[in-house]
Design a protein around this motif. Sequence first.
Motif, PDB file in Angstrom:
ATOM      1  N   GLN A 192       0.825  -1.197   0.000  1.00 30.39           N
ATOM      2  CA  GLN A 192       0.000   0.000   0.000  1.00 30.39           C
ATOM      3  C   GLN A 192       0.865   1.254   0.000  1.00 30.39           C
ATOM      4  O   GLN A 192       0.484   2.284  -0.567  1.00 30.39           O
ATOM      5  CB  GLN A 192      -0.920  -0.011   1.225  1.00 30.39           C
ATOM      6  CG  GLN A 192      -1.992  -1.099   1.192  1.00 30.39           C
ATOM      7  CD  GLN A 192      -2.877  -0.982  -0.047  1.00 30.39           C
ATOM      8  OE1 GLN A 192      -3.259   0.109  -0.450  1.00 30.39           O
ATOM      9  NE2 GLN A 192      -3.212  -2.133  -0.630  1.00 30.39           N
ATOM     10  N   LYS A 193       2.023   1.167   0.630  1.00 28.70           N
ATOM     11  CA  LYS A 193       2.950   2.288   0.611  1.00 28.70           C
ATOM     12  C   LYS A 193       3.452   2.544  -0.809  1.00 28.70           C
ATOM     13  O   LYS A 193       3.621   3.689  -1.229  1.00 28.70           O
ATOM     14  CB  LYS A 193       4.127   1.992   1.552  1.00 28.70           C
ATOM     15  CG  LYS A 193       5.085   3.166   1.738  1.00 28.70           C
ATOM     16  CD  LYS A 193       6.185   2.823   2.726  1.00 28.70           C
ATOM     17  CE  LYS A 193       7.131   4.012   2.910  1.00 28.70           C
ATOM     18  NZ  LYS A 193       8.221   3.694   3.874  1.00 28.70           N
ATOM     19  N   PHE A 194       3.677   1.454  -1.558  1.00 25.57           N
ATOM     20  CA  PHE A 194       4.036   1.598  -2.965  1.00 25.57           C
ATOM     21  C   PHE A 194       2.942   2.358  -3.707  1.00 25.57           C
ATOM     22  O   PHE A 194       3.189   3.285  -4.468  1.00 25.57           O
ATOM     23  CB  PHE A 194       4.202   0.234  -3.636  1.00 25.57           C
ATOM     24  CG  PHE A 194       5.364  -0.567  -3.151  1.00 25.57           C
ATOM     25  CD1 PHE A 194       6.355  -0.010  -2.368  1.00 25.57           C
ATOM     26  CD2 PHE A 194       5.466  -1.901  -3.499  1.00 25.57           C
ATOM     27  CE1 PHE A 194       7.423  -0.766  -1.930  1.00 25.57           C
ATOM     28  CE2 PHE A 194       6.529  -2.666  -3.073  1.00 25.57           C
ATOM     29  CZ  PHE A 194       7.508  -2.093  -2.282  1.00 25.57           C
ATOM     30  N   HIS A 195       1.701   1.908  -3.462  1.00 33.18           N
ATOM     31  CA  HIS A 195       0.572   2.473  -4.197  1.00 33.18           C
ATOM     32  C   HIS A 195       0.478   3.973  -3.992  1.00 33.18           C
ATOM     33  O   HIS A 195       0.350   4.748  -4.956  1.00 33.18           O
ATOM     34  CB  HIS A 195      -0.734   1.810  -3.759  1.00 33.18           C
ATOM     35  CG  HIS A 195      -0.717   0.319  -3.889  1.00 33.18           C
ATOM     36  ND1 HIS A 195      -1.565  -0.502  -3.167  1.00 33.18           N
ATOM     37  CD2 HIS A 195       0.052  -0.514  -4.641  1.00 33.18           C
ATOM     38  CE1 HIS A 195      -1.313  -1.765  -3.480  1.00 33.18           C
ATOM     39  NE2 HIS A 195      -0.341  -1.790  -4.375  1.00 33.18           N
ATOM     40  N   SER A 196       0.546   4.392  -2.754  1.00 32.12           N
ATOM     41  CA  SER A 196       0.424   5.816  -2.458  1.00 32.12           C
ATOM     42  C   SER A 196       1.613   6.605  -2.991  1.00 32.12           C
ATOM     43  O   SER A 196       1.480   7.782  -3.336  1.00 32.12           O
ATOM     44  CB  SER A 196       0.294   6.028  -0.948  1.00 32.12           C
ATOM     45  OG  SER A 196       1.445   5.550  -0.272  1.00 32.12           O
ATOM     46  N   ALA A 197       2.784   5.949  -3.081  1.00 30.80           N
ATOM     47  CA  ALA A 197       3.986   6.648  -3.521  1.00 30.80           C
ATOM     48  C   ALA A 197       3.980   6.916  -5.017  1.00 30.80           C
ATOM     49  O   ALA A 197       4.443   7.961  -5.468  1.00 30.80           O
ATOM     50  CB  ALA A 197       5.227   5.843  -3.147  1.00 30.80           C
ATOM     51  N   ILE A 198       3.454   5.982  -5.806  1.00 36.68           N
ATOM     52  CA  ILE A 198       3.549   6.114  -7.268  1.00 36.68           C
ATOM     53  C   ILE A 198       2.220   6.469  -7.914  1.00 36.68           C
ATOM     54  O   ILE A 198       2.146   6.596  -9.131  1.00 36.68           O
ATOM     55  CB  ILE A 198       4.089   4.810  -7.890  1.00 36.68           C
ATOM     56  CG1 ILE A 198       3.127   3.652  -7.649  1.00 36.68           C
ATOM     57  CG2 ILE A 198       5.447   4.487  -7.364  1.00 36.68           C
ATOM     58  CD1 ILE A 198       3.575   2.359  -8.304  1.00 36.68           C
ATOM     59  N   LYS A 199       1.197   6.673  -7.111  1.00 37.81           N
ATOM     60  CA  LYS A 199      -0.137   6.916  -7.670  1.00 37.81           C
ATOM     61  C   LYS A 199      -0.196   8.241  -8.413  1.00 37.81           C
ATOM     62  O   LYS A 199      -0.950   8.395  -9.373  1.00 37.81           O
ATOM     63  CB  LYS A 199      -1.176   6.899  -6.548  1.00 37.81           C
ATOM     64  CG  LYS A 199      -2.623   6.942  -7.046  1.00 37.81           C
ATOM     65  CD  LYS A 199      -3.599   6.814  -5.896  1.00 37.81           C
ATOM     66  CE  LYS A 199      -3.566   5.419  -5.321  1.00 37.81           C
ATOM     67  NZ  LYS A 199      -4.611   5.208  -4.292  1.00 37.81           N
ATOM     68  N   GLN A 200       0.597   9.217  -7.989  1.00 32.34           N
ATOM     69  CA  GLN A 200       0.484  10.554  -8.537  1.00 32.34           C
ATOM     70  C   GLN A 200       1.408  10.822  -9.718  1.00 32.34           C
ATOM     71  O   GLN A 200       1.405  11.930 -10.254  1.00 32.34           O
ATOM     72  CB  GLN A 200       0.789  11.584  -7.430  1.00 32.34           C
ATOM     73  CG  GLN A 200      -0.102  11.475  -6.223  1.00 32.34           C
ATOM     74  CD  GLN A 200      -1.571  11.614  -6.569  1.00 32.34           C
ATOM     75  OE1 GLN A 200      -1.933  12.453  -7.391  1.00 32.34           O
ATOM     76  NE2 GLN A 200      -2.413  10.795  -5.962  1.00 32.34           N
ATOM     77  N   SER A 201       2.191   9.854 -10.139  1.00 31.90           N
ATOM     78  CA  SER A 201       3.157  10.150 -11.202  1.00 31.90           C
ATOM     79  C   SER A 201       3.123   9.080 -12.281  1.00 31.90           C
ATOM     80  O   SER A 201       2.709   7.946 -12.034  1.00 31.90           O
ATOM     81  CB  SER A 201       4.570  10.237 -10.617  1.00 31.90           C
ATOM     82  OG  SER A 201       4.943   8.998 -10.056  1.00 31.90           O
ATOM     83  N   TYR A 202       3.531   9.480 -13.472  1.00 31.58           N
ATOM     84  CA  TYR A 202       3.683   8.542 -14.579  1.00 31.58           C
ATOM     85  C   TYR A 202       5.171   8.281 -14.770  1.00 31.58           C
ATOM     86  O   TYR A 202       5.885   9.084 -15.361  1.00 31.58           O
ATOM     87  CB  TYR A 202       3.089   9.128 -15.860  1.00 31.58           C
ATOM     88  CG  TYR A 202       1.581   9.114 -15.874  1.00 31.58           C
ATOM     89  CD1 TYR A 202       0.886   7.990 -16.292  1.00 31.58           C
ATOM     90  CD2 TYR A 202       0.858  10.218 -15.458  1.00 31.58           C
ATOM     91  CE1 TYR A 202      -0.504   7.963 -16.309  1.00 31.58           C
ATOM     92  CE2 TYR A 202      -0.525  10.207 -15.470  1.00 31.58           C
ATOM     93  CZ  TYR A 202      -1.204   9.075 -15.895  1.00 31.58           C
ATOM     94  OH  TYR A 202      -2.568   9.054 -15.902  1.00 31.58           O
ATOM     95  N   THR A 203       5.635   7.181 -14.255  1.00 35.49           N
ATOM     96  CA  THR A 203       7.059   6.880 -14.313  1.00 35.49           C
ATOM     97  C   THR A 203       7.268   5.417 -14.652  1.00 35.49           C
ATOM     98  O   THR A 203       6.347   4.607 -14.655  1.00 35.49           O
ATOM     99  CB  THR A 203       7.755   7.178 -12.969  1.00 35.49           C
ATOM    100  OG1 THR A 203       7.190   6.316 -11.966  1.00 35.49           O
ATOM    101  CG2 THR A 203       7.568   8.621 -12.554  1.00 35.49           C
TER     102      THR A 203
END
Length: 790
Positions: A192-203
């Motif tokens: 879930q920490k992954f999800h919140s970390a990368i949810k806002q960016s396209y990388t």
Amino acid sequence: MCSYRYLALNTYNFLAFVFAVEEINNNSQLLPNITLGLHIKDSYSYTRKIIESALQILAGQGTIVNFKCNSFRTVAAIIEGFSDDETYGFYNMFQIYRYPQVSYISQNLYMSDPVQYPYFYRTIPNELHLCAAIGKLLKYFGWKWISIFSTDDESSVRAVQILKEGIERNGGCIALHETFPHQRRITNLEFQKFHSAIKQSYTVNIFYFNKNVAFSLYNVLDLQRNVKSGQVFITIAEVEIIKINQKHFKIRNKFFIFKPYNKVMPHFLNFIREMKPVSLANDIKANIWWKVLCDSRCPKTIRRDCNSTVTTDAIVHCFSPYFGYSYSVYNAVYAVAYALHDMIMSGSGNSTTWTRENSEVLYSLPWKLHNYLRNIHFKNGLGEEMYLDENGDLATGYDILNLIFLPNMTLKYEVVGHYNPHAPQGQDFTIDEKAIVWESSFTQKPPQFRCSPSCHPGYRKLTKEGKPICCFDCIPCAEGEISNQTDMETCITCPDDQWSNQKRDTCIPKVITFLSFEEPLGIALTSFSMFFFLITAAILGIFIYYRDTPIVRANNQHISYILLISLILCFLCSLLFIGHPEDVTCILRQTTFGITFSIAFSSILAKTITVVTAFQATKPGSKLHKWMGSRVSNSIVFSCSLIQTVLCLAWLFTAPPFAYVNLRSEIGTILIECNEGSVIAFYCVLGYLGFLAGISFIIAFLARNLPDNFNEAKNITFSLLVVCSVWISFIPTYLSSKGKYMVAVEIFAILASSAGLLCCIFIPKCYIILLRPERNNKKDLRKLHIKIIK
């Protein structure tokens, strides 16, 4: 052999060990008359169990089902499948025995040092090559905006640091880097920490963990639910399939997986299908493992023919593309076997048969084996050339897998590329774009991952303040600079003889410019020059033809001839300023201009003085009669012109004018012009002309009201007023002009001042001579003299 922890795929590693040993024992060319034995222990990732199992093997106190091993035989090598940390710890504990330690899993980059770790070998590449392979993929597709998730073990931390340096060196940058504990599986909370970390960016997201295990398919599905579409994931772990059902095929194709180069050995699958099920290494789940191979859902290549009807969800090992690390295990066994063979053959005089007496070389193990293992070069059972590099690592590379979920509810691992660090430069990295299946949400293939759009040729990058290096604005190159590639950091300055085009993406030759006869301005100036030349020549002809008339003779006709000839030369010298400048023309144009104008002004000065002297001489008792005549006038013209000639000669001998290629005066052009050489000399020449004009103007102005129908003082005054106005305005205009327009200004000043002298002095006389001849007689002149005497 020791294993890392229990995974279903690890059983393939055990079976590959057994398969390789049997294949070697059945090979009459390799280790003839010797039968290899083996010990297999499973440690389940417990440090205590690892130590205990290792001591049992080294002490010869273990047995294995279906194999009869004499416990007093010397152990040749330890082939292990530990994690990076466990491999490192195991080596430090058991290096005192000097047993070769061959790893088929550990990629710890620190252990690729033959000086510090002389007894360590492995049959997979180290992490340095893995970082290079990932960097090659990113560079190939131009992916710059990266997120990294990694574990906190020492080797991974160093490897990721190297990876980040490579990304930044290629113009990319790290949007996010998160680390997690490495001694356990990642929990759902951490996902879930992954999800919140990368949810806002396209990388591009790099998952640099679970090197030796696999992602659960459920975790992958959960990750996709919480992460935007349009992203790519690069992992170094396989995705395991615990159970296949409809919802798993909602997963989009976005995974690239880096795995050590792998193959399926010939007859290995047939060996598994036909061998009698056994419990290897006290495997408590062995019965289930073998029954899974009977499941009808297993591919035919691995499915066993048995009567079991048991079904289970745990069928992950049925769908493994390379069956664990079986290929690396296989090569590890062969490497040790060939090293033994070389050592034994060397110790027995290269004899192919040897007895118990000369077989004592076996008891010199393990320390003697290292020299042969370090220099091993052999062909494995697949016929592949194998050797260890200078670090004791098998010279192999990585496969790049694309995980594809097909519409027919099947899963496919497609090999889309390779990286071989030992291949020649340029051939080390290959990618097959046609084999890649991209996520349907991508609007382009391949997708682009950037913090900022690429800067096209003609623009350069300007890093945004407070942002990573790959977040930038694109600004156009300045004039005279270009960028001919995308995303250039700085613009390239064009050579001196070239200039940037309008798009600022290439340098083009500068336009060579000078005041030529072919251009409109040159044609106009040439036309004016020739027109006034002809007018002046015509006036000179008129004066010669009417030389005996009073109006010509009354004003010192010889000085008039000299003045007209000097004006002709003035009009012609302007032509020297037009055309391609050469050293000769540069010298002639200024000196000719200076001398001819000095003659003209000297002639005007002589005429003015003559007029004043003539009227003063008519007064009673005047002694100026002796100063009358052509000798005085000629002396004035000669002496004043001589001074200008001396100035010009001094100019030529000190710093003469010369042709000069001016590359910087005008933007985008090469200006060919005359450099004056000595600016001081140039202005001295102009100053002297101004001095003559000023003296003439003052004298003519004072004599302007003398009573005489043929008095030239008024005309000379007005002509010199025109000349002075022209040359006074010339100086600021000349200094503010550039290039050929500076030359045009000087030509205009020459023509205008010469035309002013011509028109103001000679046109009125020509008017009387040609149109009012009745006024051109001695009677009028005589009456005027009588009035003056009275």
